[in-house]
Design a protein around this motif. Structure first.
Motif, short mmCIF file in Angstrom:
data_model
loop_
_atom_site.label_atom_id
_atom_site.label_comp_id
_atom_site.label_asym_id
_atom_site.label_seq_id
_atom_site.Cartn_x
_atom_site.Cartn_y
_atom_site.Cartn_z
N ILE A 111 1.03 -1.18 -0.45
CA ILE A 111 0.07 0.54 0.21
C ILE A 111 1.17 1.29 0.10
O ILE A 111 0.35 2.09 -0.75
N ARG A 112 2.15 1.25 0.61
CA ARG A 112 3.22 2.93 0.97
C ARG A 112 3.21 2.50 -0.62
O ARG A 112 4.07 3.73 -0.77
N THR A 113 3.79 1.64 -1.47
CA THR A 113 4.04 1.30 -2.49
C THR A 113 3.12 2.80 -3.66
O THR A 113 3.81 3.36 -4.43
N LEU A 114 1.99 2.00 -3.54
CA LEU A 114 1.13 3.11 -4.02
C LEU A 114 1.01 4.28 -3.80
O LEU A 114 1.08 5.59 -4.93
N TRP A 115 0.65 4.91 -2.28
CA TRP A 115 0.81 6.09 -2.05
C TRP A 115 1.22 6.86 -2.22
O TRP A 115 1.71 8.17 -2.22
N GLU A 116 2.70 6.05 -2.70
CA GLU A 116 4.29 7.04 -2.44
C GLU A 116 4.75 7.25 -4.11
O GLU A 116 5.71 7.61 -4.50
N PHE A 117 3.97 6.47 -4.76
CA PHE A 117 4.39 5.96 -6.42
C PHE A 117 4.31 7.36 -7.27
O PHE A 117 3.41 7.93 -6.78
N ASP A 118 5.49 7.91 -8.06
CA ASP A 118 6.24 8.59 -8.17
C ASP A 118 5.00 9.04 -9.38
O ASP A 118 5.45 9.87 -10.86
N LYS A 119 4.19 8.59 -10.17
CA LYS A 119 3.13 8.86 -10.59
C LYS A 119 1.92 8.95 -10.67
O LYS A 119 1.64 8.04 -10.25
N PRO A 120 0.82 9.38 -11.68
CA PRO A 120 -0.34 9.29 -11.34
C PRO A 120 -1.32 8.06 -11.76
O PRO A 120 -0.71 6.88 -12.69
N THR A 121 -1.37 7.29 -10.79
CA THR A 121 -2.21 6.41 -10.83
C THR A 121 -4.04 6.35 -10.54
O THR A 121 -4.52 7.17 -9.07
N VAL A 122 -4.90 5.58 -11.08
CA VAL A 122 -6.31 5.68 -11.34
C VAL A 122 -6.88 4.13 -10.60
O VAL A 122 -6.09 2.75 -11.20
N ALA A 123 -7.86 3.66 -10.19
CA ALA A 123 -8.20 2.94 -9.80
C ALA A 123 -9.81 2.26 -11.05
O ALA A 123 -9.75 4.15 -10.28
N ALA A 124 -9.62 1.13 -10.97
CA ALA A 124 -11.17 1.16 -11.83
C ALA A 124 -11.42 0.01 -10.84
O ALA A 124 -11.09 -1.45 -10.81
N VAL A 125 -12.88 0.36 -9.46
CA VAL A 125 -13.31 -0.86 -9.08
C VAL A 125 -14.84 -1.50 -9.65
O VAL A 125 -15.58 -0.90 -9.24
N ALA A 126 -14.61 -2.40 -9.90
CA ALA A 126 -15.87 -2.96 -10.72
C ALA A 126 -16.62 -3.91 -9.72
O ALA A 126 -18.04 -3.83 -9.75
N GLY A 127 -15.72 -4.23 -8.44
CA GLY A 127 -17.25 -5.02 -7.82
C GLY A 127 -16.26 -4.41 -6.10
O GLY A 127 -15.72 -3.86 -6.13
N PRO A 128 -16.53 -5.62 -5.11
CA PRO A 128 -16.07 -5.43 -3.91
C PRO A 128 -14.37 -5.12 -3.78
O PRO A 128 -13.86 -6.14 -4.21
N ALA A 129 -14.30 -4.09 -2.58
CA ALA A 129 -13.03 -3.81 -2.62
C ALA A 129 -13.40 -4.21 -0.99
O ALA A 129 -12.70 -3.34 -0.58
N ALA A 130 -12.15 -4.78 -0.52
CA ALA A 130 -12.47 -5.75 0.65
C ALA A 130 -11.08 -5.99 1.54
O ALA A 130 -10.23 -5.95 1.04
N GLY A 131 -11.11 -5.38 2.57
CA GLY A 131 -10.02 -4.96 3.65
C GLY A 131 -8.30 -3.93 3.01
O GLY A 131 -8.68 -3.60 2.37
#
Length: 281
Positions: A111-131
């Motif tokens: 999760i930290r890698t994504l949070w600190e990623f130095d390029k823009p990021t987009v999540a495409a959430v089709a259904g449940p995203a848990a925990g």
């Protein structure tokens, strides 16, 4: 490219990373988690990648850590049978030090890698995203959810303490009160409510999800990559910095960006009254 349940496709500056374990609702075991980390590291290092689109195969985004035991160690250790009550600090069969190290090197690192990623990021959430899966989405810069998709802080339902950086992310994104509501009550949060609370930036139909999220990723990939990365770092740090530190960070980021070819292109395009053609450097 496909490895350990992770698919990677790079097209026109966008790395589309898909968690491809639909039979497990895209839950991550050790192998797929490490493969996802490797895919993110590769996207960071590849100058041709200027944005990342993260999604899941099938009708789920990611249902968290795979606790089935069939795919290797998961981020949340379990035993084969419920441990009996014990006055000891840790139930029999669970090494508290191992739990600590597993979290630090596993879900927290991811999760930290994504949070600190130095390029823009987009999540495409089709259904449940848990925990951990919810935190994967929320660590991205922009979240696009399909109608009917849900964010689920499932920890309290399992007798678990919130992990995978959730206690860091949620108060910063929605405030302490709503963060406590999600964590302590463990209710599902639907797409429309996530949009209302600011955890999602767009809700669309399931059919249009990848097109809508992909359009945003493509738009970001055409932008000034270094400036966008520095800007998101400033925004992330502002949540815990003093005014003095924030202004110092801002001055340093602006100075770093002065060597960017995209800055020069932006200035020339402005003077020539034309759209800029950024190259990501």
């Amino acid at each position: 490219m496909s490895e350990s349940g992770i698919l990677v496709e790079v097209d026109d500056g966008v790395a589309r990373i898909t968690i491809n374990r639909p039979e497990r609702r895209n839950a991550l075991d050790t192998g797929s988690r490490d493969a996802l980390l490797a895919a993110l590291d590769a996207a960071r290092a590849d100058a041709g990648v200027r944005a990342v689109l993260l999604t899941g195969a099938g009708d789920a985004f990611c249902s968290g850590a795979d606790l089935s035991g069939g795919g290797g160690r998961s981020d949340t250790p379990t035993t084969s049978a419920p441990a009996p009550p014990s006055p000891s600090p840790s139930p029999p069969g669970i090494d508290s030090r191992a739990v600590n190290e597993t979290l630090r090197s596993g879900s927290q690192r991811l999760i930290r890698t994504l949070w600190e990623f130095d390029k823009p990021t987009v999540a495409a959430v089709a259904g449940p995203a848990a925990g951990m899966g919810a935190h994967l989405a929320l660590a991205c810069d922009l979240v696009v959810m399909a109608e009917g998709a849900r964010l689920i802080e499932v920890f309290a339902r399992r007798g678990l303490v919130v992990d995978a950086m959730g206690a860091f992310l949620l108060p910063r994104l929605i405030g302490l009160g709503r963060a406590k509501q999600l964590i302590l009550l463990a209710d599902d949060l639907g797409a429309e409510q996530a949009l209302d609370w600011g955890l999602a930036q767009l809700v669309t139909s399931r059919v249009a999800l990848l097109d809508e999220a992909g359009a945003w990723a493509q738009r970001l990939a055409k932008g000034p990559t270094r400036a966008l990365g520095l800007s998101k770092t400033l925004l992330n740090r502002s949540l815990e910095s003093s005014l003095d530190q924030s202004l110092l960070d801002e001055a340093m980021a602006v100075a770093l960006n002065t060597s960017s070819a995209d800055l020069r292109e932006g200035m020339v395009a402005f003077m020539e009254r034309r759209p800029p053609q950024f190259i990501g450097r």
